[in-house]
Design a protein around this motif. Structure first.
Motif, short mmCIF file in Angstrom:
data_model
loop_
_atom_site.label_atom_id
_atom_site.label_comp_id
_atom_site.label_asym_id
_atom_site.label_seq_id
_atom_site.Cartn_x
_atom_site.Cartn_y
_atom_site.Cartn_z
N GLU A 1 0.84 -1.19 0.00
CA GLU A 1 0.00 0.00 0.00
C GLU A 1 0.88 1.25 0.00
OE1 GLU A 1 -3.23 2.28 2.58
OE2 GLU A 1 -3.11 0.12 2.97
N HIS A 2 0.64 2.10 -0.96
CA HIS A 2 1.48 3.28 -1.10
C HIS A 2 0.93 4.40 -0.22
CE1 HIS A 2 3.87 5.94 -4.15
NE2 HIS A 2 4.08 6.29 -2.90
N HIS A 3 1.52 4.54 0.94
CA HIS A 3 1.05 5.61 1.82
C HIS A 3 2.21 6.35 2.45
CE1 HIS A 3 -1.02 7.54 5.25
NE2 HIS A 3 -1.77 7.89 4.25
N GLU A 4 2.99 5.60 3.27
CA GLU A 4 4.13 6.25 3.93
C GLU A 4 5.23 6.53 2.91
OE1 GLU A 4 3.76 7.23 6.92
OE2 GLU A 4 1.87 6.14 7.07
N ILE B 1 11.04 2.22 -14.00
CA ILE B 1 10.03 1.17 -13.87
C ILE B 1 9.27 1.09 -15.18
CG2 ILE B 1 7.95 0.36 -12.65
CD1 ILE B 1 8.92 1.72 -10.12
N LEU B 2 9.25 -0.09 -15.78
CA LEU B 2 8.46 -0.31 -16.99
C LEU B 2 7.21 -1.05 -16.56
CD1 LEU B 2 11.44 -1.33 -19.31
CD2 LEU B 2 10.28 0.88 -19.23
N GLU B 3 6.11 -0.34 -16.48
CA GLU B 3 4.87 -0.91 -15.96
C GLU B 3 4.13 -1.59 -17.12
OE1 GLU B 3 2.25 -2.52 -14.23
OE2 GLU B 3 1.26 -1.15 -15.59
N CYS B 4 4.15 -2.91 -17.09
CA CYS B 4 3.58 -3.67 -18.21
C CYS B 4 2.36 -4.50 -17.82
CB CYS B 4 4.64 -4.60 -18.81
SG CYS B 4 6.11 -3.75 -19.41
N THR B 5 1.86 -4.36 -16.58
CA THR B 5 0.66 -5.14 -16.23
C THR B 5 -0.60 -4.43 -16.73
OG1 THR B 5 0.25 -4.03 -14.12
CG2 THR B 5 1.72 -5.94 -14.07
N GLY B 6 -0.53 -3.11 -16.86
CA GLY B 6 -1.74 -2.35 -17.22
C GLY B 6 -2.72 -2.27 -16.06
N SER B 7 -2.27 -2.66 -14.87
CA SER B 7 -3.16 -2.60 -13.71
C SER B 7 -2.89 -1.31 -12.94
CB SER B 7 -2.90 -3.81 -12.80
OG SER B 7 -3.24 -3.50 -11.47
N GLU B 8 -3.94 -0.51 -12.77
CA GLU B 8 -3.74 0.76 -12.07
C GLU B 8 -3.31 0.53 -10.62
OE1 GLU B 8 -7.18 0.86 -14.09
OE2 GLU B 8 -8.36 1.85 -12.55
N ARG B 9 -3.79 -0.55 -10.02
CA ARG B 9 -3.41 -0.84 -8.63
C ARG B 9 -1.93 -1.18 -8.52
NH1 ARG B 9 -7.61 -0.84 -5.30
NH2 ARG B 9 -9.44 -0.66 -6.61
N VAL B 10 -1.47 -2.03 -9.44
CA VAL B 10 -0.04 -2.36 -9.43
C VAL B 10 0.78 -1.08 -9.64
CG1 VAL B 10 1.80 -3.60 -10.66
CG2 VAL B 10 -0.37 -4.77 -10.18
N MET B 11 0.35 -0.28 -10.59
CA MET B 11 1.08 0.95 -10.92
C MET B 11 1.23 1.86 -9.71
SD MET B 11 1.07 4.31 -11.71
CE MET B 11 -0.63 4.88 -11.89
N VAL B 12 0.11 2.13 -9.04
CA VAL B 12 0.16 3.05 -7.89
C VAL B 12 1.00 2.46 -6.76
CG1 VAL B 12 -1.25 4.07 -6.05
CG2 VAL B 12 -2.02 4.20 -8.41
N ASN B 13 0.85 1.16 -6.54
CA ASN B 13 1.49 0.57 -5.37
C ASN B 13 2.94 0.16 -5.58
OD1 ASN B 13 -0.69 0.95 -3.65
ND2 ASN B 13 -1.72 -0.85 -4.49
#
Ligand code: BGC
Length: 366
Positions: free
Chosen positions: A238-241, A254-266
């Motif tokens: 969880e992206h908080h602290e 970071i090459l974000e290749c899942t296309g999942s917004e949750r993975v991307m943010v976290n």
């Protein structure tokens, strides 16, 4: 071959979600300024499946269907009288995107509405045995990579992602020679694997995050390519602290290749200062729920980070993809570990609906 002949093709129809094997009119002889090509190997990709699942393909004007196919290796069959630089028998890969007006040499940078993409956006693709094209959209393929050249298009996508990220990073670095990023690739699909090829061919350190266990074929392939394969769940927190460990254990790219917004943010909390995250994949239908992006914004500001979207690729990225695939050939790893399914056009329909478990790239051979 007479113009009354027909060709088999795979098409997406408006209002339908399943692929169709149809008869289309033969494209005919090459016009004076064109090249007639014979499709030899055709890749099937997530975009084909997304187009079908949407039930509303971007068909060419006035038509009710779109012939799919944008990852293609072809051989020149006939060369129009005015065309120079091509001969019968040459191996070629076609570019996907073409500017509607003046693309100023970089159609890949145009906004939607100002281009056509063969097999995707307003123009028929290559999922049939023959097509005609203008020579400026055909690239010569080096013979050494023929076995794997159908991957040129997907690899060109990650080549562009890395090229753009590199150019931006170098613009900010005091010593441009020192750009040796530690890279994170999220996902295990064909684009994530293309990303690993792109990164490892440059000799950069690469961690790949996926859901599968380390003994599954795709994880083993990543490891054999020199990537450090790790479980996604260990990194997606969880992206908080504010994450003070990012500078030591984190990543410059970071090459974000899942296309999942949750993975991307976290996963963003692992981006180092001056780091870049490239969004290479995106959800076709984004979630309507909201995500906590405040911490990501705070960290992006505190660490001077870049978040970058890239799409499509320029001919220079295809040339870079040829080099990367040449590097792959030199690794002595079997091509079949990347091209995991081969089928014929007639039998290809199920692969347009679903990617086989553990599969990377499915291709149609003609
Ligand atoms: C293709 C790109 C294209 C994009 C969006 C991808 O699957 O590889 O060339 O620009 O889809 O249409």
């Amino acid at each position: 071959m007479g113009s009354e002949d027909t060709l088999k093709a795979i098409a997406a129809f408006c209002g339908q979600q399943d692929p169709h094997l149809i008869d289309i009119e033969d494209v005919g002889q090459a016009a004076n300024n064109q090249v007639r090509c014979r499709t030899v190997v055709l890749g099937i990709c997530g975009t084909d499946r997304d187009i079908l699942a949407s039930g509303s393909p971007w068909v060419p004007e006035g038509e009710d269907h779109l012939v799919l196919g944008h990852e293609c290796l072809a051989q020149v069959e006939e060369v129009g009288k005015e065309v120079t630089g091509f001969e019968e028998g040459d191996w070629v890969v076609p570019l996907v995107r073409r500017a509607k007006g003046n693309g100023a040499g970089r159609p890949d940078l145009l906004p939607p509405g100002q281009y056509l993409e063969r097999g995707i956006y307003g123009a028929h693709g290559f999922a049939c045995s023959h097509f005609n094209d203008a020579p400026e959209f055909l690239l010569h393929v080096p013979e050494a990579i023929l076995d794997i050249a159908v991957l040129s298009e997907p690899v060109s996508i990650t080549e562009k992602a890395v090229r753009e990220a590199t150019q931006l990073a170098r613009a900010r670095l005091p010593d441009v020679r020192k750009y040796q990023p530690r890279v994170l690739v999220t996902g295990q699909g064909p684009i994530a694997m293309a990303a690993v090829l792109t990164v490892r061919s440059r000799g950069w350190e690469c961690v790949m995050l996926g859901r599968e266990g380390p003994e599954e074929p795709r994880a083993l392939l990543a490891a054999d390519l020199g990537a450090d394969y790790q479980p996604l769940s260990d990194w997606v927190q969880e992206h908080h602290e504010y994450n003070s460990a990012a500078e030591t254990r984190g990543f410059d790219l970071i090459l974000e290749c899942t296309g999942s917004e949750r993975v991307m943010v976290n996963v963003a909390l692992w981006l180092r200062a001056l780091g870049t995250m490239v969004w290479v994949g995106a959800p076709w239908v984004p979630e309507k729920t909201s995500l906590p992006v405040g911490a990501m914004m705070r960290d992006a500001i505190l660490r001077n980070q870049l978040f970058l979207g890239t799409v499509n690729s320029a001919s220079t990225d295809f040339e870079a993809a040829f080099e990367t695939l040449y590097w792959f050939v030199g690794q002595g790893i079997s091509t079949e570990r990347l091209i995991t399914e081969r089928t014929t056009l007639e039998k290809s329909l199920p692969l347009y609906m679903m990617r086989p478990k553990n599969g990377i790239k499915s291709v149609v051979t003609f």
